[in-house]
Design an enzyme around this catalytic site. Structure first.
Site, mmCIF file in Angstrom:
data_model
loop_
_atom_site.group_PDB
_atom_site.id
_atom_site.type_symbol
_atom_site.label_atom_id
_atom_site.label_comp_id
_atom_site.label_asym_id
_atom_site.label_seq_id
_atom_site.Cartn_x
_atom_site.Cartn_y
_atom_site.Cartn_z
ATOM 1 N N ASP A 18 0.817 -1.211 0.000
ATOM 2 C CA ASP A 18 0.000 0.000 0.000
ATOM 3 C C ASP A 18 0.851 1.261 0.000
ATOM 4 O O ASP A 18 0.667 2.161 -0.835
ATOM 5 C CB ASP A 18 -0.932 0.019 1.211
ATOM 6 C CG ASP A 18 -2.005 -1.050 1.132
ATOM 7 O OD1 ASP A 18 -1.859 -1.984 0.332
ATOM 8 O OD2 ASP A 18 -2.991 -0.953 1.879
ATOM 9 N N ARG A 98 -1.357 5.754 17.399
ATOM 10 C CA ARG A 98 -1.547 6.765 16.360
ATOM 11 C C ARG A 98 -1.111 8.175 16.765
ATOM 12 O O ARG A 98 -0.547 8.899 15.939
ATOM 13 C CB ARG A 98 -3.004 6.769 15.880
ATOM 14 C CG ARG A 98 -3.475 5.462 15.242
ATOM 15 C CD ARG A 98 -2.395 4.751 14.508
ATOM 16 N NE ARG A 98 -2.860 3.606 13.711
ATOM 17 C CZ ARG A 98 -2.086 2.591 13.383
ATOM 18 N NH1 ARG A 98 -0.828 2.558 13.793
ATOM 19 N NH2 ARG A 98 -2.545 1.595 12.654
ATOM 20 N N ASP A 127 -8.418 4.949 11.792
ATOM 21 C CA ASP A 127 -7.051 5.469 11.806
ATOM 22 C C ASP A 127 -6.910 6.784 11.059
ATOM 23 O O ASP A 127 -6.120 7.648 11.447
ATOM 24 C CB ASP A 127 -6.090 4.429 11.233
ATOM 25 C CG ASP A 127 -5.736 3.360 12.253
ATOM 26 O OD1 ASP A 127 -5.992 3.586 13.449
ATOM 27 O OD2 ASP A 127 -5.206 2.308 11.859
ATOM 28 N N SER A 182 -6.124 -8.479 7.675
ATOM 29 C CA SER A 182 -5.534 -7.163 7.852
ATOM 30 C C SER A 182 -5.050 -7.085 9.288
ATOM 31 O O SER A 182 -5.826 -7.254 10.226
ATOM 32 C CB SER A 182 -6.579 -6.074 7.580
ATOM 33 O OG SER A 182 -6.071 -4.803 7.925
#
Length: 406
Positions: A18, A98, A127, A182
């Site tokens: 990605d 994060r 996210d 994932s």
């Protein structure tokens, strides 16, 4: 956003399919210079290969940073002082990483003179919100590029085709070498979404789990661990002083060996949908249980109850991406003040997926008074006759209401 106004962008870069596609896409679509930033927050994979991948794509400014200690000390530990848990089950493993990544993105943007940052979070998840709320809180005028909200490369097949067309090396991502799930991992947890987990009725496959043995296959003998606390933080295990990151690494290992920390959750995302995820959080599961045990001995009743009342709001702030918001910082100040007395040792027993408190003590801050609590003769430390007036005063409004009801 006008694409021709971006000169340089800092990309949160893993080196995977990605973000490798995003790197090239940013150069082509925005005509800008890209700076890559790869963070080691304890995901258990080498981050240095990302440097070689970025260099192969012509990137000149490459940041590879070991943030494990900062992550554990300044983010995970403060969160666990609050006993934070979202919707009664989720220990916020992805959420808490994060704000640190967002902080470094904007710091690197300032260091390199970049006017934008970019990330690989999708337009359906939490996210994107967490990264961007954090970035805006720390750099109000930063430009943010979220390719998943702009491009049409919305499938793995399209990403692979784009990579092939542009000569991007993605051998590591080809069939047979990639998990069907994932996943996100750091020192606190590893998460799994997708594939058969998209049906909440399906039980996770045993070979999905990576950090923990199944409780059924865990050792038949329990493992005891003693955790030493200072001001609400674990500073030693079995008498050996450890840093915050070392504490988490050790507890992940010993917890995983005993089948501790698996969870299967359907949660409410901030963006509105429900999602099903599975998590392994061995260290966090132990830390939560042990910290509450330490507080039970040392923390005043009303202070403890106030923390419990505020905790769901605190957890929600972190889950939704408001780590840098003034309300979270204000709550943190209150929480940290209560932790001044949370000092002592907790002994836990790990056995087949369970964390059992086997003892707790505090030589300096224990509020447990055996002379008062004993069922034997307390030699005047507590006058049981006083309880009658206490009960009658608390019953007064109930008795008045009952009489009126008649």
């Amino acid at each position: 956003m006008s694409k021709n106004k971006v000169n340089k962008v800092v990309l949160a870069y893993s080196g995977g399919l990605d973000t490798s596609v995003i790197l090239k896409w940013l150069e082509d679509e925005y005509g800008c210079e890209v700076v890559t930033f790869t963070a080691d927050v304890g995901q258990g994979e080498e981050v240095e290969p990302a440097r070689a991948k970025a260099q192969a794509m012509g990137i000149k400014e490459i940041y590879i940073e070991d943030l494990r200690e900062e992550f554990a000390r300044d983010y995970v530990f403060p969160m666990f002082r609050a006993n934070a848990i979202y919707e009664g089950e989720y220990l916020l493993g992805t959420s808490i990483a994060r704000p640190l990544i967002a902080k470094r993105l904007v710091e690197i943007a300032r260091e390199t003179g970049a006017d934008a940052i970019s990330h690989g979070a999708t337009g359906k998840g939490n996210d994107q919100v967490r990264f961007e709320l954090g970035a805006y809180a720390l750099m109000p005028d930063v430009k943010i590029i979220a390719p998943w909200r702009e491009w049409d490369l919305l499938s793995r097949e399209k990403l692979m085709n784009y990579a092939a067309e542009h000569g991007i090396d993605v051998d590591f991502a080809k069939a047979g070498k990639k998990s069907p799930y994932s996943m996100d991992a750091n020192l606190l947890h590893i998460s799994y979404e997708g594939d058969i987990l998209e049906d909440p009725w399906n039980e996770p496959e045993e070979d999905m789990w990576r950090w923990t043995v199944s409780p059924e296959k865990a050792p038949d003998e329990p493992t005891y661990v003693e955790l030493t606390y200072e001001k609400g933080d674990i500073v030693a295990i079995d008498g050996q002083a450890m840093s915050a990151a070392a504490v988490m690494e050790y507890l992940n290992k010993v917890g995983g060996e005993n089948g501790v920390g698996r969870d299967d959750i359907v949660e409410n995302r901030f963006v509105g949908m429900k999602s099903r995820g599975c998590y392994e959080t061995p260290a966090g599961t132990i830390m939560l249980k042990a910290h509450r045990a330490m507080e039970s001995l040392t923390l005043d009743r009303e202070a403890a109850h106030l923390k419990d009342e505020l905790m769901p709001r605190y957890a929600k702030m972190i889950y939704n991406g408001f780590w840098w918001a003034p309300e979270r910082q204000a709550l943190q100040a209150l929480i940290d003040q209560t932790q001044e007395v949370v000092n002592g040792v907790v002994r836990v027993k790990l056995y087949k997926g369970n964390v059992i408190v086997a003892g707790r003590k505090s030589d300096t801050n224990s509020l447990f008074d055996e002379a008062i609590a004993t069922f034997d003769d307390d030699e005047g430390a507590y006058d049981q006759k006083d309880a009658e007036g206490f009960i009658k005063l608390n019953a007064l409004r109930l008795r008045v209401a009952a009489r009126k009801a008649k």
